[in-house]
Design a protein around this motif. Structure first.
Motif, PDB file in Angstrom:
ATOM      1  N   ARG A  89       0.816  -1.217   0.000  1.00  0.00           N
ATOM      2  CA  ARG A  89       0.000   0.000   0.000  1.00  0.00           C
ATOM      3  C   ARG A  89       0.846   1.261   0.000  1.00  0.00           C
ATOM      4  O   ARG A  89       0.301   2.373   0.114  1.00  0.00           O
ATOM      5  CB  ARG A  89      -0.947  -0.024   1.211  1.00  0.00           C
ATOM      6  CG  ARG A  89      -2.097  -0.988   0.979  1.00  0.00           C
ATOM      7  CD  ARG A  89      -2.685  -1.525   2.254  1.00  0.00           C
ATOM      8  NE  ARG A  89      -3.760  -2.476   1.945  1.00  0.00           N
ATOM      9  CZ  ARG A  89      -3.547  -3.733   1.565  1.00  0.00           C
ATOM     10  NH1 ARG A  89      -2.308  -4.172   1.435  1.00  0.00           N
ATOM     11  NH2 ARG A  89      -4.559  -4.536   1.295  1.00  0.00           N
ATOM     12  N   GLY A  90       2.142   1.106  -0.121  1.00  0.00           N
ATOM     13  CA  GLY A  90       3.020   2.267  -0.216  1.00  0.00           C
ATOM     14  C   GLY A  90       3.074   3.111   1.040  1.00  0.00           C
ATOM     15  O   GLY A  90       3.351   4.313   0.971  1.00  0.00           O
ATOM     16  N   ILE A  91       2.825   2.518   2.188  1.00  0.00           N
ATOM     17  CA  ILE A  91       2.865   3.250   3.450  1.00  0.00           C
ATOM     18  C   ILE A  91       4.325   3.449   3.853  1.00  0.00           C
ATOM     19  O   ILE A  91       5.092   2.491   3.905  1.00  0.00           O
ATOM     20  CB  ILE A  91       2.095   2.496   4.548  1.00  0.00           C
ATOM     21  CG1 ILE A  91       0.630   2.318   4.129  1.00  0.00           C
ATOM     22  CG2 ILE A  91       2.184   3.236   5.878  1.00  0.00           C
ATOM     23  CD1 ILE A  91      -0.168   1.433   5.068  1.00  0.00           C
ATOM     24  N   SER A  92       4.692   4.691   4.129  1.00  0.00           N
ATOM     25  CA  SER A  92       6.089   4.993   4.425  1.00  0.00           C
ATOM     26  C   SER A  92       6.454   4.599   5.850  1.00  0.00           C
ATOM     27  O   SER A  92       5.587   4.449   6.726  1.00  0.00           O
ATOM     28  CB  SER A  92       6.349   6.494   4.238  1.00  0.00           C
ATOM     29  OG  SER A  92       5.678   7.246   5.240  1.00  0.00           O
ATOM     30  N   ALA A  93       7.762   4.486   6.086  1.00  0.00           N
ATOM     31  CA  ALA A  93       8.247   4.173   7.426  1.00  0.00           C
ATOM     32  C   ALA A  93       7.862   5.277   8.412  1.00  0.00           C
ATOM     33  O   ALA A  93       7.498   5.000   9.560  1.00  0.00           O
ATOM     34  CB  ALA A  93       9.765   3.992   7.394  1.00  0.00           C
ATOM     35  N   ASN A  94       7.939   6.543   7.966  1.00  0.00           N
ATOM     36  CA  ASN A  94       7.575   7.645   8.857  1.00  0.00           C
ATOM     37  C   ASN A  94       6.100   7.595   9.220  1.00  0.00           C
ATOM     38  O   ASN A  94       5.721   7.905  10.360  1.00  0.00           O
ATOM     39  CB  ASN A  94       7.897   8.977   8.197  1.00  0.00           C
ATOM     40  CG  ASN A  94       9.398   9.226   8.106  1.00  0.00           C
ATOM     41  OD1 ASN A  94      10.182   8.546   8.757  1.00  0.00           O
ATOM     42  ND2 ASN A  94       9.784  10.193   7.304  1.00  0.00           N
ATOM     43  N   ALA A  95       5.253   7.189   8.273  1.00  0.00           N
ATOM     44  CA  ALA A  95       3.828   7.067   8.568  1.00  0.00           C
ATOM     45  C   ALA A  95       3.584   5.965   9.596  1.00  0.00           C
ATOM     46  O   ALA A  95       2.721   6.106  10.474  1.00  0.00           O
ATOM     47  CB  ALA A  95       3.045   6.776   7.283  1.00  0.00           C
ATOM     48  N   VAL A  96       4.354   4.891   9.501  1.00  0.00           N
ATOM     49  CA  VAL A  96       4.224   3.815  10.485  1.00  0.00           C
ATOM     50  C   VAL A  96       4.659   4.319  11.864  1.00  0.00           C
ATOM     51  O   VAL A  96       4.030   4.008  12.884  1.00  0.00           O
ATOM     52  CB  VAL A  96       5.068   2.592  10.069  1.00  0.00           C
ATOM     53  CG1 VAL A  96       5.049   1.525  11.165  1.00  0.00           C
ATOM     54  CG2 VAL A  96       4.540   2.004   8.768  1.00  0.00           C
ATOM     55  N   SER A  97       5.742   5.127  11.910  1.00  0.00           N
ATOM     56  CA  SER A  97       6.201   5.684  13.188  1.00  0.00           C
ATOM     57  C   SER A  97       5.128   6.565  13.808  1.00  0.00           C
ATOM     58  O   SER A  97       4.881   6.502  15.019  1.00  0.00           O
ATOM     59  CB  SER A  97       7.485   6.499  12.979  1.00  0.00           C
ATOM     60  OG  SER A  97       8.554   5.679  12.573  1.00  0.00           O
ATOM     61  N   VAL A  98       4.489   7.395  12.981  1.00  0.00           N
ATOM     62  CA  VAL A  98       3.426   8.266  13.485  1.00  0.00           C
ATOM     63  C   VAL A  98       2.247   7.427  13.987  1.00  0.00           C
ATOM     64  O   VAL A  98       1.655   7.723  15.034  1.00  0.00           O
ATOM     65  CB  VAL A  98       2.967   9.255  12.392  1.00  0.00           C
ATOM     66  CG1 VAL A  98       1.717  10.015  12.845  1.00  0.00           C
ATOM     67  CG2 VAL A  98       4.093  10.235  12.067  1.00  0.00           C
ATOM     68  N   ALA A  99       1.920   6.360  13.247  1.00  0.00           N
ATOM     69  CA  ALA A  99       0.841   5.477  13.692  1.00  0.00           C
ATOM     70  C   ALA A  99       1.188   4.853  15.047  1.00  0.00           C
ATOM     71  O   ALA A  99       0.320   4.719  15.921  1.00  0.00           O
ATOM     72  CB  ALA A  99       0.598   4.386  12.652  1.00  0.00           C
ATOM     73  N   GLY A 100       2.452   4.481  15.226  1.00  0.00           N
ATOM     74  CA  GLY A 100       2.880   3.938  16.519  1.00  0.00           C
ATOM     75  C   GLY A 100       2.736   4.953  17.630  1.00  0.00           C
ATOM     76  O   GLY A 100       2.297   4.621  18.741  1.00  0.00           O
ATOM     77  N   LEU A 101       3.076   6.208  17.327  1.00  0.00           N
ATOM     78  CA  LEU A 101       2.928   7.266  18.328  1.00  0.00           C
ATOM     79  C   LEU A 101       1.468   7.463  18.707  1.00  0.00           C
ATOM     80  O   LEU A 101       1.132   7.661  19.880  1.00  0.00           O
ATOM     81  CB  LEU A 101       3.519   8.563  17.787  1.00  0.00           C
ATOM     82  CG  LEU A 101       3.581   9.757  18.750  1.00  0.00           C
ATOM     83  CD1 LEU A 101       4.397   9.417  19.987  1.00  0.00           C
ATOM     84  CD2 LEU A 101       4.160  10.979  18.036  1.00  0.00           C
ATOM     85  N   VAL A 102       0.586   7.391  17.710  1.00  0.00           N
ATOM     86  CA  VAL A 102      -0.852   7.529  17.974  1.00  0.00           C
ATOM     87  C   VAL A 102      -1.347   6.373  18.846  1.00  0.00           C
ATOM     88  O   VAL A 102      -2.105   6.573  19.802  1.00  0.00           O
ATOM     89  CB  VAL A 102      -1.637   7.589  16.651  1.00  0.00           C
ATOM     90  CG1 VAL A 102      -3.141   7.490  16.902  1.00  0.00           C
ATOM     91  CG2 VAL A 102      -1.318   8.879  15.899  1.00  0.00           C
ATOM     92  N   LEU A 103      -0.891   5.165  18.537  1.00  0.00           N
ATOM     93  CA  LEU A 103      -1.283   4.012  19.357  1.00  0.00           C
ATOM     94  C   LEU A 103      -0.779   4.170  20.791  1.00  0.00           C
ATOM     95  O   LEU A 103      -1.497   3.860  21.748  1.00  0.00           O
ATOM     96  CB  LEU A 103      -0.729   2.726  18.746  1.00  0.00           C
ATOM     97  CG  LEU A 103      -1.410   2.213  17.481  1.00  0.00           C
ATOM     98  CD1 LEU A 103      -0.581   1.101  16.845  1.00  0.00           C
ATOM     99  CD2 LEU A 103      -2.816   1.717  17.791  1.00  0.00           C
ATOM    100  N   GLY A 104       0.450   4.637  20.934  1.00  0.00           N
ATOM    101  CA  GLY A 104       0.998   4.839  22.266  1.00  0.00           C
ATOM    102  C   GLY A 104       0.241   5.914  23.035  1.00  0.00           C
ATOM    103  O   GLY A 104      -0.014   5.764  24.239  1.00  0.00           O
ATOM    104  N   ALA A 105      -0.131   7.006  22.343  1.00  0.00           N
ATOM    105  CA  ALA A 105      -0.908   8.061  22.998  1.00  0.00           C
ATOM    106  C   ALA A 105      -2.276   7.538  23.418  1.00  0.00           C
ATOM    107  O   ALA A 105      -2.790   7.876  24.497  1.00  0.00           O
ATOM    108  CB  ALA A 105      -1.050   9.257  22.059  1.00  0.00           C
TER     109      ALA A 105
END
Length: 288
Positions: free
Chosen positions: A37-53
């Motif tokens: 799906r062409g999801i970037s590594a930075n987008a995955v990092s942001v998603a991780g931050l959202v999950l952590g929040a």
């Protein structure tokens, strides 16, 4: 895009079991879907931050055990994302300084959010003092552990640390920080010289690796995974202060004991001439 094989940068002998059997396999399982799906590594990092929040918000009402469980599930999701972003970056060749910054923000920012939320929920001056003390202990322990782990993975490949001289600073505080931060390297320097001078660095690296596994397994208790589990247990019991004391006392003692044990292993190999162990080659796991 073809999914690359694991890059072999982590020795399975010293990995946290939850990484081996849950976090890394889950990250690996999600890698093809993410790449397709062409999801970037930075987008995955942001998603991780959202999950952590989101996990931090769930722990804001830890008295309700379903929300404590939700906090644990979201925290596991954050750990999976933290592993996945590095896999995506390597698979797509998009590693960058921004990505490293986001990864660090995900690692440390999530814990900071959880500490603040729990301190607000406890609502006492003593709770805030414990939270800050635990956060400081966490920062030191994690830094020491990452340094020892990096040292271990480099040495088992027969690579000695090339000494570098940091530029001098006029600030006493900066000099004090540099002295403290460089203490583990200074204590480990004798073995680095021994490895650099060895006519068979791979042989010595193999001997070192076999001997250093036990202290590194002890130090693996300093991983984020252990802290995530400890937060959940403390919240399920109904007192986050249990987690903070766990960071301040047992994890600090583990860090000190692990470092001392690791240095003792190094000293035992400085003059030893015994042959390399005949163990099977070390198995590795992808670096998250």
């Amino acid at each position: 895009m073809t999914v690359p094989p694991p890059d072999g940068s982590r020795d399975r002998r010293i990995e946290d079991p939850s990484n081996l059997w849950l976090i890394h396999p889950a990250s690996r399982l999600l890698l093809p879907w993410t790449l397709a799906r062409g999801i970037s590594a930075n987008a995955v990092s942001v998603a991780g931050l959202v999950l952590g929040a989101a996990a931090a918000l769930a722990y804001a009402r830890f008295e309700a055990w379903p929300l404590a469980v939700l906090g644990l599930v979201l925290s596991i999701g954050w750990l999976v994302a933290d592993g996945l972003d590095g896999m995506v970056a390597r698979a797509t060749g998009t590693a960058s300084p921004l990505g490293r910054m986001l990864d660090g923000l995900c690692d440390h920012g999530v814990f900071a959010l959880i500490y603040v939320v729990l301190a607000i929920e406890v609502g006492t001056v003593g709770g805030w003092v414990l939270a800050f003390a635990a956060g400081a202990a966490h920062a030191v322990q994690s830094s020491l552990y990452e340094g020892e782990r990096s040292r271990f993975h480099r040495r088992i490949k027969g690579v000695a640390l090339v000494a570098t001289t940091a530029p001098a600073s006029d600030s006493p505080l900066v000099r004090l920080y540099d002295w403290f931060a460089g203490s583990p390297d200074r204590l480990a320097r004798a073995f680095e010289h021994r490895l650099a001078a060895s006519p068979e660095p791979l042989v010595l690296g193999a001997r070192y690796g076999a001997a250093a596994v036990p202290p590194m397994r002890l130090l693996s208790l300093e991983t984020a995974n252990v802290r995530v589990g400890a937060i959940f247990i403390a919240c399920l019991i109904g007192d986050p202060r249990i987690f903070w004391w766990f960071e301040i006392v047992p994890l600090t003692l583990i860090a000190v004991a692990g470092l001392a044990w690791h240095r003792r292993v190094e000293r035992s190999l400085l003059t030893s001439t015994s042959p390399a162990p005949a163990d099977a080659p070390a198995r590795y796991l992808v670096k998250e």
